[in-house]
Motif scaffolding. Structure first.
Motif, PDB file in Angstrom:
ATOM      1  N   GLU A 105      27.633  22.804   7.850  1.00 47.13           N
ATOM      2  CA  GLU A 105      27.019  23.330   6.627  1.00 47.13           C
ATOM      3  C   GLU A 105      26.011  22.348   6.040  1.00 47.13           C
ATOM      4  O   GLU A 105      24.951  22.752   5.558  1.00 47.13           O
ATOM      5  N   LEU A 106      26.335  21.067   6.103  1.00 48.69           N
ATOM      6  CA  LEU A 106      25.423  20.047   5.563  1.00 48.69           C
ATOM      7  C   LEU A 106      24.082  20.022   6.271  1.00 48.69           C
ATOM      8  O   LEU A 106      23.046  19.771   5.646  1.00 48.69           O
ATOM      9  N   ILE A 107      24.111  20.244   7.604  1.00 44.25           N
ATOM     10  CA  ILE A 107      22.854  20.122   8.351  1.00 44.25           C
ATOM     11  C   ILE A 107      22.266  21.463   8.778  1.00 44.25           C
ATOM     12  O   ILE A 107      21.238  21.501   9.442  1.00 44.25           O
ATOM     13  N   GLY A 108      22.918  22.549   8.389  1.00 44.69           N
ATOM     14  CA  GLY A 108      22.354  23.870   8.634  1.00 44.69           C
ATOM     15  C   GLY A 108      22.489  24.382  10.053  1.00 44.69           C
ATOM     16  O   GLY A 108      21.564  25.003  10.571  1.00 44.69           O
ATOM     17  N   VAL A 109      23.611  24.091  10.679  1.00 48.50           N
ATOM     18  CA  VAL A 109      23.880  24.610  12.023  1.00 48.50           C
ATOM     19  C   VAL A 109      25.260  25.250  12.024  1.00 48.50           C
ATOM     20  O   VAL A 109      25.985  25.184  11.035  1.00 48.50           O
ATOM     21  N   THR A 110      25.625  25.853  13.142  1.00 49.63           N
ATOM     22  CA  THR A 110      26.944  26.463  13.238  1.00 49.63           C
ATOM     23  C   THR A 110      27.986  25.405  13.601  1.00 49.63           C
ATOM     24  O   THR A 110      27.665  24.346  14.141  1.00 49.63           O
ATOM     25  N   GLU A 111      29.223  25.745  13.299  1.00 54.72           N
ATOM     26  CA  GLU A 111      30.324  24.859  13.656  1.00 54.72           C
ATOM     27  C   GLU A 111      30.392  24.668  15.168  1.00 54.72           C
ATOM     28  O   GLU A 111      30.698  23.581  15.660  1.00 54.72           O
ATOM     29  N   SER A 112      30.060  25.714  15.922  1.00 57.00           N
ATOM     30  CA  SER A 112      30.086  25.586  17.389  1.00 57.00           C
ATOM     31  C   SER A 112      29.023  24.614  17.879  1.00 57.00           C
ATOM     32  O   SER A 112      29.219  23.944  18.887  1.00 57.00           O
ATOM     33  N   THR A 113      27.911  24.492  17.167  1.00 58.77           N
ATOM     34  CA  THR A 113      26.892  23.507  17.534  1.00 58.77           C
ATOM     35  C   THR A 113      27.452  22.100  17.394  1.00 58.77           C
ATOM     36  O   THR A 113      27.269  21.257  18.280  1.00 58.77           O
ATOM     37  N   ILE A 114      28.160  21.851  16.303  1.00 58.50           N
ATOM     38  CA  ILE A 114      28.783  20.534  16.103  1.00 58.50           C
ATOM     39  C   ILE A 114      29.806  20.283  17.200  1.00 58.50           C
ATOM     40  O   ILE A 114      29.844  19.207  17.804  1.00 58.50           O
ATOM     41  N   ARG A 115      30.631  21.282  17.483  1.00 58.65           N
ATOM     42  CA  ARG A 115      31.647  21.150  18.529  1.00 58.65           C
ATOM     43  C   ARG A 115      30.988  20.829  19.871  1.00 58.65           C
ATOM     44  O   ARG A 115      31.446  19.950  20.610  1.00 58.65           O
ATOM     45  N   ASN A 116      29.891  21.520  20.185  1.00 56.74           N
ATOM     46  CA  ASN A 116      29.180  21.258  21.445  1.00 56.74           C
ATOM     47  C   ASN A 116      28.605  19.851  21.489  1.00 56.74           C
ATOM     48  O   ASN A 116      28.673  19.171  22.522  1.00 56.74           O
ATOM     49  N   LEU A 117      28.036  19.405  20.391  1.00 57.49           N
ATOM     50  CA  LEU A 117      27.495  18.043  20.349  1.00 57.49           C
ATOM     51  C   LEU A 117      28.603  17.015  20.541  1.00 57.49           C
ATOM     52  O   LEU A 117      28.438  16.031  21.258  1.00 57.49           O
ATOM     53  N   GLU A 118      29.737  17.260  19.901  1.00 55.71           N
ATOM     54  CA  GLU A 118      30.849  16.324  20.025  1.00 55.71           C
ATOM     55  C   GLU A 118      31.447  16.323  21.427  1.00 55.71           C
ATOM     56  O   GLU A 118      32.044  15.337  21.839  1.00 55.71           O
ATOM     57  N   ASN A 119      31.274  17.405  22.132  1.00 56.24           N
ATOM     58  CA  ASN A 119      31.781  17.496  23.504  1.00 56.24           C
ATOM     59  C   ASN A 119      30.701  17.191  24.537  1.00 56.24           C
ATOM     60  O   ASN A 119      30.824  17.544  25.708  1.00 56.24           O
TER      61      ASN A 119
END
Length: 70
Positions: free
Chosen positions: A22-36
């Protein structure tokens, strides 16, 4: 699986994946993908190297306000 640097920094900031998204304007799945280490982690590594070589920040690469003032 090793915890990615993004996940480590997110946890250090006491943020959930959803909060960071939410802070950076992307989906939660985008964060999950970046972390993986999927979807763009190689691009982030290249940007970091580019910033090191140019002695700038990532924000400098996308900050168009200065150009508009010229």
């Amino acid at each position: 699986m090793l915890v990615s640097k993004i996940a480590e920094l997110r946890k250090r900031a006491n943020l959930t994946q959803k909060q960071l998204a939410e802070l950076i304007g992307v989906t939660e799945s985008t964060i999950r993908n970046l972390e993986n280490n999927r979807n763009g982690i190689e691009l982030l590594a290249r940007v970091a190297k580019l910033c090191t070589a140019l002695k700038c920040t990532a924000q400098d690469l996308v900050d168009f306000e200065e150009e508009e003032k010229i």
